[in-house]
Design a protein around this motif. Structure first.
Motif, PDB file in Angstrom:
ATOM      1  N   LEU A   1      -5.017   5.950   5.017  1.00  0.00           N
ATOM      2  CA  LEU A   1      -6.008   6.235   3.986  1.00  0.00           C
ATOM      3  C   LEU A   1      -7.094   5.160   3.989  1.00  0.00           C
ATOM      4  CD1 LEU A   1      -3.548   7.268   1.156  1.00  0.00           C
ATOM      5  CD2 LEU A   1      -4.884   8.757   2.626  1.00  0.00           C
ATOM      6  N   GLU A   2      -8.161   5.384   3.221  1.00  0.00           N
ATOM      7  CA  GLU A   2      -9.276   4.442   3.197  1.00  0.00           C
ATOM      8  C   GLU A   2      -8.878   3.074   2.663  1.00  0.00           C
ATOM      9  OE1 GLU A   2     -12.856   5.779   1.418  1.00  0.00           O
ATOM     10  OE2 GLU A   2     -12.791   7.701   2.448  1.00  0.00           O
TER      11      GLU A   2
ATOM     12  N   ASN B   1       0.829  -1.212   0.000  1.00  0.00           N
ATOM     13  CA  ASN B   1       0.000   0.000   0.000  1.00  0.00           C
ATOM     14  C   ASN B   1       0.860   1.257   0.000  1.00  0.00           C
ATOM     15  OD1 ASN B   1      -2.321  -1.498   0.021  1.00  0.00           O
ATOM     16  ND2 ASN B   1      -2.692  -1.262   2.210  1.00  0.00           N
ATOM     17  N   LEU B   2       1.908   1.247   0.786  1.00  0.00           N
ATOM     18  CA  LEU B   2       2.803   2.399   0.845  1.00  0.00           C
ATOM     19  C   LEU B   2       3.463   2.653  -0.505  1.00  0.00           C
ATOM     20  CD1 LEU B   2       3.866   4.508   2.823  1.00  0.00           C
ATOM     21  CD2 LEU B   2       5.712   2.941   3.373  1.00  0.00           C
ATOM     22  N   ASN B   3       3.844   1.592  -1.195  1.00  0.00           N
ATOM     23  CA  ASN B   3       4.457   1.724  -2.516  1.00  0.00           C
ATOM     24  C   ASN B   3       3.454   2.271  -3.531  1.00  0.00           C
ATOM     25  OD1 ASN B   3       6.533   1.478  -4.423  1.00  0.00           O
ATOM     26  ND2 ASN B   3       5.769  -0.510  -5.069  1.00  0.00           N
ATOM     27  N   LYS B   4       2.189   1.846  -3.461  1.00  0.00           N
ATOM     28  CA  LYS B   4       1.163   2.359  -4.370  1.00  0.00           C
ATOM     29  C   LYS B   4       0.877   3.833  -4.103  1.00  0.00           C
ATOM     30  CE  LYS B   4      -1.548  -1.330  -3.701  1.00  0.00           C
ATOM     31  NZ  LYS B   4      -2.807  -2.049  -3.533  1.00  0.00           N
TER      32      LYS B   4
ATOM     33  N   SER C   1      -5.147  -2.343   7.714  1.00  0.00           N
ATOM     34  CA  SER C   1      -3.762  -2.726   7.993  1.00  0.00           C
ATOM     35  C   SER C   1      -2.891  -1.567   8.470  1.00  0.00           C
ATOM     36  CB  SER C   1      -3.135  -3.345   6.746  1.00  0.00           C
ATOM     37  OG  SER C   1      -3.071  -2.381   5.709  1.00  0.00           O
ATOM     38  N   CYS C   2      -3.420  -0.384   8.547  1.00  0.00           N
ATOM     39  CA  CYS C   2      -2.637   0.787   8.957  1.00  0.00           C
ATOM     40  C   CYS C   2      -2.901   1.088  10.432  1.00  0.00           C
ATOM     41  CB  CYS C   2      -3.016   1.986   8.103  1.00  0.00           C
ATOM     42  SG  CYS C   2      -2.115   3.487   8.516  1.00  0.00           S
TER      43      CYS C   2
ATOM     44  N   GLU D   1       2.945  12.975   1.531  1.00  0.00           N
ATOM     45  CA  GLU D   1       2.009  13.261   2.616  1.00  0.00           C
ATOM     46  C   GLU D   1       1.180  12.031   2.981  1.00  0.00           C
ATOM     47  OE1 GLU D   1       1.579  15.997   4.533  1.00  0.00           O
ATOM     48  OE2 GLU D   1       3.368  16.777   3.584  1.00  0.00           O
ATOM     49  N   ASN D   2       0.879  11.165   2.014  1.00  0.00           N
ATOM     50  CA  ASN D   2       0.063   9.975   2.277  1.00  0.00           C
ATOM     51  C   ASN D   2       0.775   8.955   3.155  1.00  0.00           C
ATOM     52  OD1 ASN D   2      -2.026  10.966   0.766  1.00  0.00           O
ATOM     53  ND2 ASN D   2      -1.394   9.927  -1.100  1.00  0.00           N
ATOM     54  N   ALA D   3       2.080   9.067   3.301  1.00  0.00           N
ATOM     55  CA  ALA D   3       2.828   8.117   4.120  1.00  0.00           C
ATOM     56  C   ALA D   3       2.584   8.348   5.609  1.00  0.00           C
ATOM     57  CB  ALA D   3       4.321   8.230   3.823  1.00  0.00           C
TER      58      ALA D   3
END
Length: 121
Positions: free
Chosen positions: A91-92, A72-75, A97-98, A85-87
């Motif tokens: 997110l939805e 997910n982080l890579n995407k 898993s976050c 910023e998304n790191a």
């Protein structure tokens, strides 16, 4: 006859190659693992962990931990997460898993920077 004499050689080498190939696909191609990293924290707004920049702890910094799936982080961010910023938020698409972990002294986290809520001032 030769197979019986070198049974370990003929079985361990192919199994080792399969193990290396499966690990390569899992970790390098599909990013099938969890990562945990630190993010900057504001001790005036959140309960933050305290870290030191050197051994004598002359300069402190405040952080919280984020755990996400690497895929997910890579995407979301690509290869470089430092300017993404998304790191630093959940997110939805990675809600299941976050996990964002703030310092909780009641659980035994000793090095916490506590913020003062408006109710206690």
């Amino acid at each position: 006859m030769k197979f019986k004499e070198h049974f370990l050689l003929y079985t361990l080498i192919p199994l080792s190659i399969l193990f290396v190939a499966a690990s390569y696909v899992r970790f390098i191609v599909t990013y099938d693992y969890m990562v945990t990293y630190e993010a900057d924290c504001n001790p005036d707004e959140q309960s933050c962990f305290i870290g030191c920049l050197d051994d004598e702890c002359t300069e402190e910094y405040y952080y919280y931990n984020i755990t996400k799936e690497a895929s997910n982080l890579n995407k979301q961010c690509g290869k470089d997460i430092t300017d993404c910023e998304n790191a630093y938020i959940c997110l939805e698409d990675d809600q299941d898993s976050c996990v964002i972990t703030y310092c909780q002294p009641e659980l035994g986290d000793l090095e916490c920077a506590h913020y003062k809520s408006l109710d206690t001032i």
